[in-house]
Design an enzyme around this catalytic site. Sequence first.
Site, mmCIF file in Angstrom:
data_model
loop_
_atom_site.group_PDB
_atom_site.id
_atom_site.type_symbol
_atom_site.label_atom_id
_atom_site.label_comp_id
_atom_site.label_asym_id
_atom_site.label_seq_id
_atom_site.Cartn_x
_atom_site.Cartn_y
_atom_site.Cartn_z
ATOM 1 N N GLY A 241 0.808 -1.226 0.000
ATOM 2 C CA GLY A 241 0.000 0.000 0.000
ATOM 3 C C GLY A 241 0.837 1.270 0.000
ATOM 4 O O GLY A 241 2.042 1.254 -0.245
ATOM 5 N N LEU B 242 0.482 3.663 -2.193
ATOM 6 C CA LEU B 242 0.900 3.486 -3.590
ATOM 7 C C LEU B 242 1.505 4.764 -4.172
ATOM 8 O O LEU B 242 1.105 5.871 -3.839
ATOM 9 C CB LEU B 242 -0.314 3.056 -4.424
ATOM 10 C CG LEU B 242 -1.029 1.781 -3.949
ATOM 11 C CD1 LEU B 242 -2.221 1.475 -4.858
ATOM 12 C CD2 LEU B 242 -0.085 0.591 -3.888
ATOM 13 N N HIS B 243 2.486 4.554 -5.045
ATOM 14 C CA HIS B 243 3.118 5.663 -5.771
ATOM 15 C C HIS B 243 3.271 5.250 -7.233
ATOM 16 O O HIS B 243 2.824 4.151 -7.621
ATOM 17 C CB HIS B 243 4.455 6.017 -5.125
ATOM 18 C CG HIS B 243 5.366 4.840 -4.915
ATOM 19 N ND1 HIS B 243 5.893 4.119 -5.958
ATOM 20 C CD2 HIS B 243 5.804 4.228 -3.775
ATOM 21 C CE1 HIS B 243 6.644 3.140 -5.487
ATOM 22 N NE2 HIS B 243 6.605 3.162 -4.158
ATOM 23 N N HIS C 109 4.363 1.688 -8.109
ATOM 24 C CA HIS C 109 3.307 0.673 -8.092
ATOM 25 C C HIS C 109 2.425 0.779 -9.338
ATOM 26 O O HIS C 109 2.035 -0.243 -9.920
ATOM 27 C CB HIS C 109 2.415 0.848 -6.856
ATOM 28 C CG HIS C 109 3.118 0.672 -5.547
ATOM 29 N ND1 HIS C 109 3.382 1.723 -4.698
ATOM 30 C CD2 HIS C 109 3.613 -0.439 -4.934
ATOM 31 C CE1 HIS C 109 3.994 1.266 -3.611
ATOM 32 N NE2 HIS C 109 4.158 -0.032 -3.733
ATOM 33 N N GLY D 54 8.753 -5.063 -8.699
ATOM 34 C CA GLY D 54 9.635 -3.980 -9.109
ATOM 35 C C GLY D 54 11.096 -4.355 -8.947
ATOM 36 O O GLY D 54 11.484 -4.991 -7.963
ATOM 37 N N ARG E 95 8.322 4.515 1.790
ATOM 38 C CA ARG E 95 8.987 5.051 2.987
ATOM 39 C C ARG E 95 9.605 6.433 2.748
ATOM 40 O O ARG E 95 9.987 7.091 3.705
ATOM 41 C CB ARG E 95 10.079 4.088 3.456
ATOM 42 C CG ARG E 95 9.575 2.844 4.172
ATOM 43 C CD ARG E 95 10.750 2.090 4.763
ATOM 44 N NE ARG E 95 10.371 0.920 5.542
ATOM 45 C CZ ARG E 95 10.339 -0.325 5.074
ATOM 46 N NH1 ARG E 95 10.611 -0.559 3.808
ATOM 47 N NH2 ARG E 95 9.999 -1.331 5.872
#
Lengths: 272, 272
Positions: free
Chosen positions: B37, B39-40, B43, B175, B215
Amino acid sequence: MANPKEPEIITDKNQMREWSRSMRAQGKTIGLVPTMGYLHQGHISLIKEAHKHTHLIVVSIYINPGQFSPSEDLSTYPSDFQGDIDKLLAIPGGVDVVFHPYNLYDYGNINGVEPIEGTSGSCVEERQLGHETWIRVEKLERGMCGKSRPIFFRGVATIVTKLFNIVDPDVAVFGKKDYQQWRIIRRMVRDLDFAITVIGSEIVRDADGLAMSSRNVHLSPEEREKALSISRSLSRVKLNAQNGQISCKELRNSVTQEILEAGGKIDYAEVN
Amino acid sequence: MANPKEPEIITDKNQMREWSRSMRAQGKTIGLVPTMGYLHQGHISLIKEAHKHTHLIVVSIYINPGQFSPSEDLSTYPSDFQGDIDKLLAIPGGVDVVFHPYNLYDYGNINGVEPIEGTSGSCVEERQLGHETWIRVEKLERGMCGKSRPIFFRGVATIVTKLFNIVDPDVAVFGKKDYQQWRIIRRMVRDLDFAITVIGSEIVRDADGLAMSSRNVHLSPEEREKALSISRSLSRVKLNAQNGQISCKELRNSVTQEILEAGGKIDYAEVN
């Protein structure tokens, strides 16, 4: 017997997967009975149990190098593929597929890795095939058989996962003779969220009381006589316990004493 | 945007399994993008990649306690579920399901076991939920990130297996920012015979060069400035290597020097 069912023999994992996929597409359910071959009445009882639960039955016959340490008996483990097929033909309802792969740890050696230094590996590491993923059921694999065979349950859990992923069964049947293994498989299926029902099937014994096992073929008549001390002592303490003897320590000592007196060597005996 | 696709939100693993099963029965293929979660764009690029391969897309959002040690940042890991849903709505083609389970290690506490003494466990062991099955990719999990985070990849491999078994995808996208993780997942899928194609998707960077990561939200402007030394130094030595500088040692020293000068602390830098 009239018209025994000839099982399809599949050796290629992709072909095995395709078979399962096409059967699923037809709405069929699949039961898996994993074995290392050299089938006996214990295996037959697992297959009969599987017949109660699914439309189709796959029996895998694969001597798994991942659960043998290099010092164990991989090279002398008994096998008789044609004899196994004959026994399967004699089962009412037969089996649909015998999955008999040649080497489930050989990926074409593209990513070969050496064994990790300072760790004890299985015959898979010894062969340097590059396989390096192992499943550990960290609590249940300790103790009992795990004490004398530290990589055994790692190898069992891993090959069962591989077979589950290749065969994609709805139900899998294991014998309770290998009780710790059965508990470990059940725990693993829960913890890894496999959509598979694991069924445990009771021990099958020969007329003299010895639990059936492929390795029994290696026993001389004298060794077999000694081995009977195991079932005899266990039956006796079971009866003692039912009659009210509740000290685990005394029950255990009674088992170990009888086996030692018969000339046996004990890895462990547990009464809980 | 007109008519964004509302994803179905599923929190129950059995319901998730049922959804996949019914879609498969209709001949649909399923792509899985596992996330924690917050998300950026990284993602989002994984989801766009998944759209190239399968009819349907499942995004899992689950902060996995199995990959955090008790001393790490599980409790402060960022989350914004509604913001995540909004971002998913904005993707062309959207996603079909958001799988958002509450706790994938809670089995009703029927078989609770305590942590094993003398071993370092994750937040799962700390909670004493009874989960005890873990997957180890024994070579690849060592070194690099594995050195400072000894239970991290064990937790990643295990949760990915659980998600694979629940969602049953044809394709899963990861990723390459988490390069060691990506390699470990691919190795695991090969070694355990999962019938799943694993696709690696390239790193997505912010305009200033920093690799996108959930993060990053914790970074102060000063820390972010320092962090840029990582992408800057890596880009520079990539260029140097392309221009013929072939000493891995020199290239590595050049990276570590730049990061240390910016005030960074280095767990490892490797050039191979």
